[in-house]
Design an enzyme around this catalytic site. Structure first.
Site, mmCIF file in Angstrom:
data_model
loop_
_atom_site.group_PDB
_atom_site.id
_atom_site.type_symbol
_atom_site.label_atom_id
_atom_site.label_comp_id
_atom_site.label_asym_id
_atom_site.label_seq_id
_atom_site.Cartn_x
_atom_site.Cartn_y
_atom_site.Cartn_z
ATOM 1 C CD GLN A 185 -3.736 -4.336 6.634
ATOM 2 O OE1 GLN A 185 -3.842 -3.315 5.964
ATOM 3 N NE2 GLN A 185 -4.126 -5.506 6.187
ATOM 4 C CE LYS A 231 -3.870 -2.335 2.248
ATOM 5 N NZ LYS A 231 -4.590 -2.684 3.480
ATOM 6 C CG ASP A 239 -9.927 0.240 4.997
ATOM 7 O OD1 ASP A 239 -9.720 -0.268 3.886
ATOM 8 O OD2 ASP A 239 -9.131 0.156 5.948
HETATM 9 N N1 GUN Z 1 -7.269 -6.535 6.194
HETATM 10 C C1 GUN Z 1 -7.649 -7.287 5.118
HETATM 11 N N2 GUN Z 1 -8.250 -6.522 4.194
HETATM 12 C C2 GUN Z 1 -8.249 -5.263 4.681
HETATM 13 C C3 GUN Z 1 -8.727 -4.026 4.172
HETATM 14 O O1 GUN Z 1 -9.286 -3.914 3.070
HETATM 15 N N3 GUN Z 1 -8.531 -2.948 4.976
HETATM 16 C C4 GUN Z 1 -7.936 -3.028 6.198
HETATM 17 N N4 GUN Z 1 -7.809 -1.925 6.921
HETATM 18 N N5 GUN Z 1 -7.482 -4.178 6.701
HETATM 19 C C5 GUN Z 1 -7.641 -5.272 5.935
#
Ligand code: GUN
Length: 309
Positions: free
Chosen positions: A96, A52, A119
């Site tokens: 995350q 990311k 998100d």
């Molecule tokens: N863990 C797995 N997928 C995601 C996601 O799309 N966003 C976040 N913040 N954590 C994750």
């Protein structure tokens, strides 16, 4: 003949669009900022967070990753989130998941300013999605919708079955498909006759987190198959089952000791589909592309509105 839905190509196009949007803002002296918060040392999360960060920087977004030890108290994480909420250089915040068990994830997600919610997991944004109002949308389902639309997959009036009811993928996916006039069913581990229900689907989205769970008997001939799973398998028997006669996969497995399989069985499910998302190279790259787009949109929303609005 099954054809792939190329998530890598579509994600490249979206990332280029984001980079151009970021460049236009930069010309006005505005640089979008993304803050990523990682708690603990889960290896998969560390890999995702690193990708990311790299993708954000490539698009011209300023990225900062805050790393904390696994035993971080919840109160310390709340304080960190509140600081990011107040930081005017930060437009988007991503915490995350999963978080260590001493931390209540829902409380942390609620603490993120909804205007900085990269998100779209904040209850306010989840509610706006439910009502069909503009809001940041969870990146994986938003990416899948982009892929289907850009690849010309018809949605209006079609029967869609989403297997999996998570807040991150299953539920928002169902709402997005409903918004595009599909007739949507959410199925899950307690659904009766799951294969029979799935066989009614023109579009089947598998988001269960179990390697190769969706086999050929779940798939109507000619259906479109979206595989959200990313499962690492480490047994040779699994490689033989999922990739029979695939010398390249076997060689890669011998080199690495593992390989990735989605929630669909590539040997029996994919051949029945008209189009499908491969693993890797299907849904995975789209999640990151949509995170960048959410960051850009949040930046525009926060910094380009008149002060009176
Ligand atoms: N863990 C797995 N997928 C995601 C996601 O799309 N966003 C976040 N913040 N954590 C994750």
């Amino acid at each position: 003949m099954s054809r792939i839905l190329d998530g890598t190509a579509v994600s490249k196009a979206i990332r280029a669009e984001v980079a151009s949007g970021v460049a236009s803002l930069a010309a006005r002296g505005i640089v979008p900022g993304l803050a990523v918060v990682l708690v603990g040392d889960d290896p998969a999360s560390a890999v995702y967070v690193a990708s990311k960060g790299t993708a954000a920087r490539e698009a011209g977004i300023t990225e900062r990753t805050l790393r904390f030890p696994a035993d971080l108290p919840e109160s310390a994480l709340l304080t960190a989130v509140e600081e990011l909420n107040r930081d005017d250089t930060v437009d988007a915040i991503l915490v995350q998941l999963p978080l260590p068990k001493q931390i209540d994830s829902a409380r942390i997600l609620r603490a993120i300013d909804p205007r900085k919610d990269a998100d779209g997991f904040h209850p306010v944004n989840a509610g706006l999605l439910l009502q069909g109002k503009p809001a940041p949308v969870p990146c994986t389902p938003a990416g899948i919708l982009e892929l289907l639309e850009r690849e010309g997959v018809p949605l209006r009036g079609t029967r869609a079955v989403v297997v999996g009811r998570s807040d991150i993928v299953g539920k928002p996916m169902a709402l997005l498909l409903l918004r595009r006039d599909a007739t949507v069913t959410i199925a899950h581990s307690k659904t009766r006759d799951l294969p029979g229900l799935c066989r009614e689907a023109d579009l089947l989205v598998a988001a269960i987190g179990r390697p190769g769970f969706v086999t050929g008997d779940f798939v109507k001939e000619g259906a479109v198959l979206v595989d959200v799973g990313i499962n690492r398998v480490t047994s040779r028997a699994d490689v033989e089952r999922f990739f029979p006669g695939d010398a390249k996969r076997r060689a890669a497995f011998d080199r690495n000791g593992s390989t990735l399989v989605g929630d669909c069985d590539p040997a029996t499910a994919f051949p029945r589909a008209s189009r499908y998302t491969p693993v890797p190279g299907g849904v995975g790259p789209l999640t990151i592309a949509l995170l960048l787009r959410n960051t850009l949109e949040l930046c525009r929303g926060r910094r380009l509105v008149a002060p009176s609005e």
